[in-house]
Design a protein around this motif. Structure first.
Motif, PDB file in Angstrom:
ATOM      1  N   SER A   1       1.707 -10.049  -5.768  1.00  0.00           N
ATOM      2  CA  SER A   1       1.163 -11.402  -5.190  1.00  0.00           C
ATOM      3  C   SER A   1       0.139 -11.341  -4.292  1.00  0.00           C
ATOM      4  O   SER A   1      -0.811 -12.301  -4.132  1.00  0.00           O
ATOM      5  CB  SER A   1       2.394 -11.661  -4.208  1.00  0.00           C
ATOM      6  OG  SER A   1       2.270 -10.795  -2.919  1.00  0.00           O
ATOM      7  N   LEU A   2      -0.409  -9.853  -4.091  1.00  0.00           N
ATOM      8  CA  LEU A   2      -1.487  -9.682  -3.430  1.00  0.00           C
ATOM      9  C   LEU A   2      -2.897  -9.702  -4.499  1.00  0.00           C
ATOM     10  O   LEU A   2      -4.041  -9.535  -3.855  1.00  0.00           O
ATOM     11  CB  LEU A   2      -1.574  -8.640  -2.583  1.00  0.00           C
ATOM     12  CG  LEU A   2      -0.595  -8.231  -1.454  1.00  0.00           C
ATOM     13  CD1 LEU A   2      -0.254  -6.967  -1.291  1.00  0.00           C
ATOM     14  CD2 LEU A   2      -1.291  -8.959  -0.323  1.00  0.00           C
TER      15      LEU A   2
ATOM     16  N   PRO B   1      -3.342  -4.554   2.419  1.00  0.00           N
ATOM     17  CA  PRO B   1      -4.326  -3.634   1.463  1.00  0.00           C
ATOM     18  C   PRO B   1      -5.648  -3.681   2.044  1.00  0.00           C
ATOM     19  O   PRO B   1      -6.627  -4.725   2.404  1.00  0.00           O
ATOM     20  CB  PRO B   1      -4.191  -4.325   0.157  1.00  0.00           C
ATOM     21  CG  PRO B   1      -3.690  -5.675   0.470  1.00  0.00           C
ATOM     22  CD  PRO B   1      -2.908  -5.719   1.773  1.00  0.00           C
TER      23      PRO B   1
ATOM     24  N   PHE C   1       2.646   4.018  -8.278  1.00  0.00           N
ATOM     25  CA  PHE C   1       2.108   5.654  -7.874  1.00  0.00           C
ATOM     26  C   PHE C   1       1.222   5.707  -9.067  1.00  0.00           C
ATOM     27  O   PHE C   1       1.642   5.081 -10.189  1.00  0.00           O
ATOM     28  CB  PHE C   1       3.231   6.168  -8.099  1.00  0.00           C
ATOM     29  CG  PHE C   1       3.258   7.804  -7.938  1.00  0.00           C
ATOM     30  CD1 PHE C   1       3.346   8.457  -6.512  1.00  0.00           C
ATOM     31  CD2 PHE C   1       3.269   8.694  -8.882  1.00  0.00           C
ATOM     32  CE1 PHE C   1       3.231   9.804  -6.282  1.00  0.00           C
ATOM     33  CE2 PHE C   1       3.457  10.243  -8.960  1.00  0.00           C
ATOM     34  CZ  PHE C   1       3.314  10.524  -7.481  1.00  0.00           C
ATOM     35  N   PRO C   2       0.362   6.768  -9.097  1.00  0.00           N
ATOM     36  CA  PRO C   2      -0.534   7.002 -10.380  1.00  0.00           C
ATOM     37  C   PRO C   2       0.340   7.344 -11.483  1.00  0.00           C
ATOM     38  O   PRO C   2       1.254   8.346 -11.538  1.00  0.00           O
ATOM     39  CB  PRO C   2      -1.396   8.286  -9.778  1.00  0.00           C
ATOM     40  CG  PRO C   2      -1.187   8.368  -8.387  1.00  0.00           C
ATOM     41  CD  PRO C   2      -0.075   7.614  -8.016  1.00  0.00           C
TER      42      PRO C   2
ATOM     43  N   PRO D   1       3.469  -6.009   3.291  1.00  0.00           N
ATOM     44  CA  PRO D   1       3.087  -7.365   2.871  1.00  0.00           C
ATOM     45  C   PRO D   1       3.601  -7.909   1.486  1.00  0.00           C
ATOM     46  O   PRO D   1       3.242  -8.845   1.157  1.00  0.00           O
ATOM     47  CB  PRO D   1       1.660  -7.219   2.771  1.00  0.00           C
ATOM     48  CG  PRO D   1       1.644  -5.759   2.063  1.00  0.00           C
ATOM     49  CD  PRO D   1       2.435  -4.928   3.152  1.00  0.00           C
TER      50      PRO D   1
ATOM     51  N   GLY E   1       0.188   7.579  -2.938  1.00  0.00           N
ATOM     52  CA  GLY E   1       0.359   8.251  -4.264  1.00  0.00           C
ATOM     53  C   GLY E   1      -0.913   9.364  -4.346  1.00  0.00           C
ATOM     54  O   GLY E   1      -0.697  10.527  -4.985  1.00  0.00           O
ATOM     55  N   ALA E   2      -2.048   9.347  -3.852  1.00  0.00           N
ATOM     56  CA  ALA E   2      -3.141   9.925  -3.880  1.00  0.00           C
ATOM     57  C   ALA E   2      -2.956  11.485  -3.623  1.00  0.00           C
ATOM     58  O   ALA E   2      -3.476  12.545  -3.883  1.00  0.00           O
ATOM     59  CB  ALA E   2      -4.456   9.602  -3.106  1.00  0.00           C
TER      60      ALA E   2
ATOM     61  N   GLY F   1       1.396 -12.037  -0.548  1.00  0.00           N
ATOM     62  CA  GLY F   1      -0.018 -12.359  -1.073  1.00  0.00           C
ATOM     63  C   GLY F   1      -0.346 -13.713  -1.402  1.00  0.00           C
ATOM     64  O   GLY F   1      -1.302 -13.962  -1.238  1.00  0.00           O
TER      65      GLY F   1
ATOM     66  N   ARG G   1      -6.589  -1.065  -4.367  1.00  0.00           N
ATOM     67  CA  ARG G   1      -6.205  -1.552  -5.325  1.00  0.00           C
ATOM     68  C   ARG G   1      -6.437  -3.067  -5.395  1.00  0.00           C
ATOM     69  O   ARG G   1      -6.283  -3.823  -6.611  1.00  0.00           O
ATOM     70  CB  ARG G   1      -4.822  -1.119  -5.984  1.00  0.00           C
ATOM     71  CG  ARG G   1      -4.667   0.424  -6.139  1.00  0.00           C
ATOM     72  CD  ARG G   1      -3.314   0.468  -6.753  1.00  0.00           C
ATOM     73  NE  ARG G   1      -2.134   0.126  -5.948  1.00  0.00           N
ATOM     74  CZ  ARG G   1      -1.629   0.603  -5.029  1.00  0.00           C
ATOM     75  NH1 ARG G   1      -1.958   2.141  -4.676  1.00  0.00           N
ATOM     76  NH2 ARG G   1      -0.491   0.181  -4.527  1.00  0.00           N
ATOM     77  N   PHE G   2      -6.526  -3.563  -4.301  1.00  0.00           N
ATOM     78  CA  PHE G   2      -6.343  -5.155  -4.062  1.00  0.00           C
ATOM     79  C   PHE G   2      -7.726  -5.490  -3.955  1.00  0.00           C
ATOM     80  O   PHE G   2      -8.842  -5.226  -3.949  1.00  0.00           O
ATOM     81  CB  PHE G   2      -5.337  -5.412  -3.009  1.00  0.00           C
ATOM     82  CG  PHE G   2      -4.082  -4.911  -3.394  1.00  0.00           C
ATOM     83  CD1 PHE G   2      -3.357  -5.317  -4.536  1.00  0.00           C
ATOM     84  CD2 PHE G   2      -3.245  -3.687  -3.014  1.00  0.00           C
ATOM     85  CE1 PHE G   2      -2.208  -4.940  -4.953  1.00  0.00           C
ATOM     86  CE2 PHE G   2      -2.441  -3.293  -3.454  1.00  0.00           C
ATOM     87  CZ  PHE G   2      -1.779  -3.868  -4.525  1.00  0.00           C
ATOM     88  N   SER G   3      -7.911  -7.002  -3.114  1.00  0.00           N
ATOM     89  CA  SER G   3      -9.174  -7.618  -2.968  1.00  0.00           C
ATOM     90  C   SER G   3      -9.598  -8.131  -1.597  1.00  0.00           C
ATOM     91  O   SER G   3     -10.303  -9.019  -1.606  1.00  0.00           O
ATOM     92  CB  SER G   3      -9.332  -8.679  -4.237  1.00  0.00           C
ATOM     93  OG  SER G   3      -8.227  -9.669  -3.619  1.00  0.00           O
ATOM     94  N   PHE G   4      -8.984  -7.500  -0.643  1.00  0.00           N
ATOM     95  CA  PHE G   4      -9.238  -8.082   0.696  1.00  0.00           C
ATOM     96  C   PHE G   4     -10.753  -7.564   0.917  1.00  0.00           C
ATOM     97  O   PHE G   4     -11.091  -6.676   0.635  1.00  0.00           O
ATOM     98  CB  PHE G   4      -8.638  -7.629   1.605  1.00  0.00           C
ATOM     99  CG  PHE G   4      -7.146  -8.166   1.761  1.00  0.00           C
ATOM    100  CD1 PHE G   4      -6.446  -8.709   0.748  1.00  0.00           C
ATOM    101  CD2 PHE G   4      -6.124  -7.981   2.814  1.00  0.00           C
ATOM    102  CE1 PHE G   4      -5.012  -9.152   0.591  1.00  0.00           C
ATOM    103  CE2 PHE G   4      -4.865  -8.472   2.820  1.00  0.00           C
ATOM    104  CZ  PHE G   4      -4.468  -9.251   1.816  1.00  0.00           C
TER     105      PHE G   4
END
Lengths: 365, 365
Positions: free
Chosen positions: A86-87, B285, A31-32, B250, B345-346, B254, B290-293
């Motif tokens: 893990s991601l 994601p 969460f932010p 997920p 969160g946004a 990851g 926030r991740f990298s897919f």
């Protein structure tokens, strides 16, 4: 005050401070940070304990979390340690220090090293273990193989981890026939050889199958935590109506360790987590076999499986995967006597009965 | 004859023929090939269907296995696809083609795309979903947050995946309070907003907790197959006494996708396997979060989640992880309308109620 767990990650890349800040939030409140109430920022979000450069572009990041974040349950402990991070590429979970409030939540292995020494009358020596193969064999064939191995003096005979409910040998039939053969052999030898059926079964059959295996005379269980979940192993281990020694098999878990910059360290995965989840014996591919673990990674597993951990018993390591009779001295040198020697297919090269007896003699010598 | 599954691996390195031979034996009999009876060599061991060079030092290896090797069960199917070969570096599982004899063994998702369109009265639009956060909040606070979101018109409100049995909000209390708040809001709106408690709970409590959640008024379930096992999700989905839509999260998965040369492809893991195991919505994601897919990896998930697969229903994709209101048009462009927009969160930046209403309006427009 000290009721926190300390989790160390390795991070390969630039900006370790930003990554540490990301992890401590992601693995707790997700969460932010600026929007969370102050007390949650201070208490519930993880704290960066240290960031240490240990190589070029390689940092160790230690983050501590309140023990309460895990709720004292293994599934949520796994989630705190490794859930969303893990991601994230280039981050690896390399160490975990648990407070007593968490280790106390787990019974850990029922037998552990000393328990199985007593159980198998093996006060000083390694355990002698093997597997029933190959898939495609009938239950009768596997039972006769098991009889031969039990007569030779093995302590533990497991199903090959991929034996499930195939048409050539259904689970219940196999468990019944192999258990009977092994117990008949025990009547001859006076030993306590235990057959471990593989419990790679549907989720909703697991406990019932374990109880049935026990009632059919099986003396141990093979569990695949990478498929049925670490917490399935914990509940099987803690269930007093089962109460059998548990061997953990590494199927599917390889993806956690196969990339040096991602995943979970060998010691944490096959040592600490398998032990916390109740394995009495943790099976992993030995260095020099068909797979690729290094001697250091294997030693890390041994260390985490056997070092003191509050009231949680130390457990047996079972380095496996293409092991042969010739490698036994080397294995004993590397792992010491608290080692379950697991030799599978190689025993079938030539005469199974003579090879099996040779292995038993080699270990007793 | 065609009752075989076709499994494609990518292999990075030299000697693809040897690796293919290794895999076909390792993933079936795990026994010296030359020692196996001829019929087992011919039938039970996997067959190399093709080896194709697709780049420098990069080969695709297709191996087929007899459907019977899986015993028609998901845990053993996972084992056949990836059990021991997961331990081999530089091999990645990239495609799986299942015969009807296997897909028929699975009911698949209970609702799928059309089922949830009907369930939520969303005949054309994407689904609107969000999460209750942050950890540390009391059940009362989370329930009021849920009420606001339900009043704004969301379809699905899930627990943050890390909400378990923490001291600040115990599972049962939270499920009761949040379910009540959401159902009270539904009485006001006339909509069918569903609350999905997280089922990251001890193995032996999972089905009972799911039934309790339903009886307390929860309208959906959040499952973490990377922790509780894919087969736990299948049994929760197939259990007629539960019968709720399932979202798959997920967490812990990851490590299967974070290394480009190891693990399982994004499409197989989050698309095919989640779907086969009964997820109605697969959360992953999104690219750019926030991740990298990558966009291609996300598209691969969508494709495997939604392409025809015998009688197994297509499912919703829920690209998530740091998504904002501004990104909605881009998400709809990338995924089309069979997409569950998951913004967490946004929504809390500024006024939750106005942000939530803005999101609902944006999607309805």
């Amino acid at each position: 005050m000290t009721d926190r767990l300390y989790v160390t990650y390795e991070y390969f890349g630039t900006g370790p401070q930003e990554v540490a800040d990301f992890i401590r939030v992601e693995q707790s409140i997700e969460f932010p940070f600026d929007l969370a109430p102050t007390w949650i920022q201070n208490e519930v979000v993880g704290k960066i304990e240290s960031i240490t450069e240990i190589g070029e572009g390689l940092h160790q990041i230690c983050i501590s979390y309140l023990a309460g974040n895990t709720g004292g349950e293994l599934p949520q402990l796994l989630n705190v340690l490794w859930g969303n991070v893990s991601l994230v590429p280039n981050v690896r979970l390399v160490d975990v220090v648990l407070p007593e409030s968490i280790t106390r939540s787990f019974k850990g292995p029922r037998f552990g090293i000393q328990g199985l020494r007593k159980h198998f009358g093996a006060s000083e020596r390694p355990l002698l273990t093997t597997a029933l193969k190959p898939m495609g064999s009938s239950s009768e064939t596997l039972a006769e193989m098991a009889r031969t191995l039990a007569l030779a003096g093995f302590d533990l005979i497991k199903d090959d981890h991929s034996l499930a409910n195939q048409p050539w040998s259904k689970w219940r039939e196999r468990v019944e026939m192999v258990s009977r053969a092994v117990n008949e052999a025990n009547d001859v030898t006076g030993k306590q050889c235990a057959y471990a059926p593989s419990l790679n079964l549907p989720f909703d059959q697991l406990h019932e199958a374990a109880r049935m295996a026990k009632s059919l005379g099986a003396g141990s269980l093979l569990v695949l935590p990478g498929i049925t979940g670490f917490d399935s192993m914990r509940t099987l281990s803690e269930d007093d109506s089962i109460g059998l020694p548990i061997q953990a098999h590494p199927a599917l878990l390889g993806s956690y360790v196969s990339s040096p910059k991602n995943g979970i360290s060998h010691g944490i995965l096959f040592g600490l987590l398998a032990r916390l989840a109740g394995a009495d014996i943790t099976i992993f591919p030995n260095t020099g076999g068909r797979f690729s673990f290094t001697p250091e990674q294997c030693e890390e597993i041994r260390e985490k499986a056997q070092r003191p951990l509050d009231e949680i018993k130390p457990i047996w390591v079972a380095p496996a995967g293409g092991m042969t009779l010739e490698k036994i001295p080397e294995m004993l040198k590397a792992y010491g006597k608290d080692c379950a020697l697991l030799i599978g297919g190689a025993l079938s090269r030539g005469d199974l009965a003579s090879n099996a007896s040779a292995m038993v003699r080699a270990v007793e010598a």
